[in-house]
Design a protein around this motif. Structure first.
Motif, PDB file in Angstrom:
ATOM      1  N   UNK A  75       6.304   3.137   6.975  1.00 54.66           N
ATOM      2  CA  UNK A  75       5.582   1.574   7.150  1.00 54.66           C
ATOM      3  C   UNK A  75       4.745   1.136   5.786  1.00 54.66           C
ATOM      4  N   UNK A  76       3.922   2.310   5.470  1.00 50.64           N
ATOM      5  CA  UNK A  76       3.040   2.002   4.150  1.00 50.64           C
ATOM      6  C   UNK A  76       3.918   1.902   3.147  1.00 50.64           C
ATOM      7  N   UNK A  77       4.591   2.774   3.162  1.00 53.64           N
ATOM      8  CA  UNK A  77       5.494   2.919   1.783  1.00 53.64           C
ATOM      9  C   UNK A  77       6.146   1.404   1.459  1.00 53.64           C
ATOM     10  N   UNK A  78       6.854   0.922   2.672  1.00 54.56           N
ATOM     11  CA  UNK A  78       7.716  -0.361   2.598  1.00 54.56           C
ATOM     12  C   UNK A  78       6.650  -1.356   2.075  1.00 54.56           C
ATOM     13  N   UNK A  79       5.368  -1.416   2.768  1.00 51.28           N
ATOM     14  CA  UNK A  79       4.347  -2.345   2.336  1.00 51.28           C
ATOM     15  C   UNK A  79       3.789  -2.211   0.855  1.00 51.28           C
ATOM     16  N   UNK A  80       3.573  -1.151   0.277  1.00 50.31           N
ATOM     17  CA  UNK A  80       3.281  -0.919  -1.035  1.00 50.31           C
ATOM     18  C   UNK A  80       4.124  -1.444  -1.846  1.00 50.31           C
ATOM     19  N   UNK A  81       5.511  -1.073  -1.705  1.00 48.64           N
ATOM     20  CA  UNK A  81       6.586  -1.183  -2.579  1.00 48.64           C
ATOM     21  C   UNK A  81       7.083  -2.747  -2.788  1.00 48.64           C
ATOM     22  N   UNK A  82       6.953  -3.409  -1.575  1.00 45.15           N
ATOM     23  CA  UNK A  82       7.400  -4.674  -1.481  1.00 45.15           C
ATOM     24  C   UNK A  82       6.255  -5.902  -1.621  1.00 45.15           C
TER      25      UNK A  82
END
Length: 276
Positions: A75-82
């Motif tokens: 979830x954190x990776x999705x948030x940071x990347x988008x």
């Protein structure tokens, strides 16, 4: 381009998740050696109960931490990347929002499935000791009868049932990843405190899905068997029959909910992204 995105997303997740799973595997081996592996035919019932309770408690803690950590990192990776400053760079790529989302779902689901398989492997390592294996072999027929592999379900092998359960679990973990991404996306619609908004949204969606699942069960006539504890008290209760009926409804329900949440996430990523 999708293949390159998947490779990039997997590389970003691979910095954290392998270490967590290796640690869990190592921990399971220690539990097997020092706790469950010490159970033999000479072990008293009191000691067996103590070893099992201790191993179950320790193992439950580490498994919950592993599952939570895997979902949190995805979830954190999705948030940071988008949805952070990194999103400016992400959106400069000649790739549609749908492709970005599909890449994230594939990579997140891959690690969620790896996480699930790791947990099953750890359970096998911890619990399938020579003593328990011998007890299971001696009482195999009785165990199959108790679980309901009789009558029209007698032709189903235990390995086939485990494969069906595995497939069912895969659908569930993929749905969990999509729900996390949907929560993050919906959280970005808040004017401020977007991370908190994503967390609140996750719990709201989880609650709504739980309520809706109960409603679906009632509609399909399963209101008397919503809880396993009450079902077990019924003299005609058949575990295999119960799980077969439950899985049929749950799989359709999970697919529909996941499709809705996926569509909502895709719409937000296409029309409502605000990186300010």
């Amino acid at each position: 381009m999708l293949r390159k995105l998947i490779k990039y997303d997997m590389k970003s997740l691979n910095r954290f998740l392998p270490v967590m799973h290796i640690f869990t595997l190592f921990f399971s081996i220690l539990v097997r050696i020092f706790i469950t592996g010490r159970i033999t035919s000479q072990t008293s019932n009191e000691q067996i109960n103590f070893f099992l309770i201790l191993s179950f408690t320790l193992y439950s803690i580490i498994i919950v931490a592993l599952s939570t950590g895997t979902n949190l990192i995805a979830g954190i990776r999705f948030y940071k990347n988008i949805f952070t400053d990194e999103g400016y760079l992400t959106r400069t790529l000649p790739v549609t929002s749908g492709t970005h989302l599909l890449s994230k779902v594939i990579t997140g689901s891959c690690w969620a499935i790896i996480n699930m398989l790791s947990m099953y492997l750890c359970v096998y390592i911890v619990m399938w000791t020579p003593y328990i294996k011998s007890i299971a072999a001696e009482n195999r027929d009785d165990i199959l009868v108790e679980f309901g592999f009789v009558g029209k379900y007698a032709h189903i092998s235990l390995s086939a049932a485990l494969m069906i359960l595995l497939l069912f679990s895969c659908i569930g973990v993929i749905g969990s990843i999509i729900m996390i991404y949907a929560s993050v996306a919906l959280g970005q619609l808040f004017s401020s405190h977007r991370v908190l908004g994503a967390v609140v949204t996750y719990f709201v969606i989880s609650t709504l899905i739980s309520i809706l699942s109960v409603v679906v069960m009632v509609i399909f006539g399963h209101e008397t068997r919503l809880f396993m504890t009450s079902s077990l008290l019924e003299s005609d209760f058949n575990f295999v029959s119960y799980m077969t009926e439950l899985m049929k409804i749950t799989v359709v329900f999970e697919i529909v909910i996941s499709a809705i949440l996926y569509s909502i996430t895709h719409f937000i990523m296409s029309k409502k992204v605000n990186l300010v």
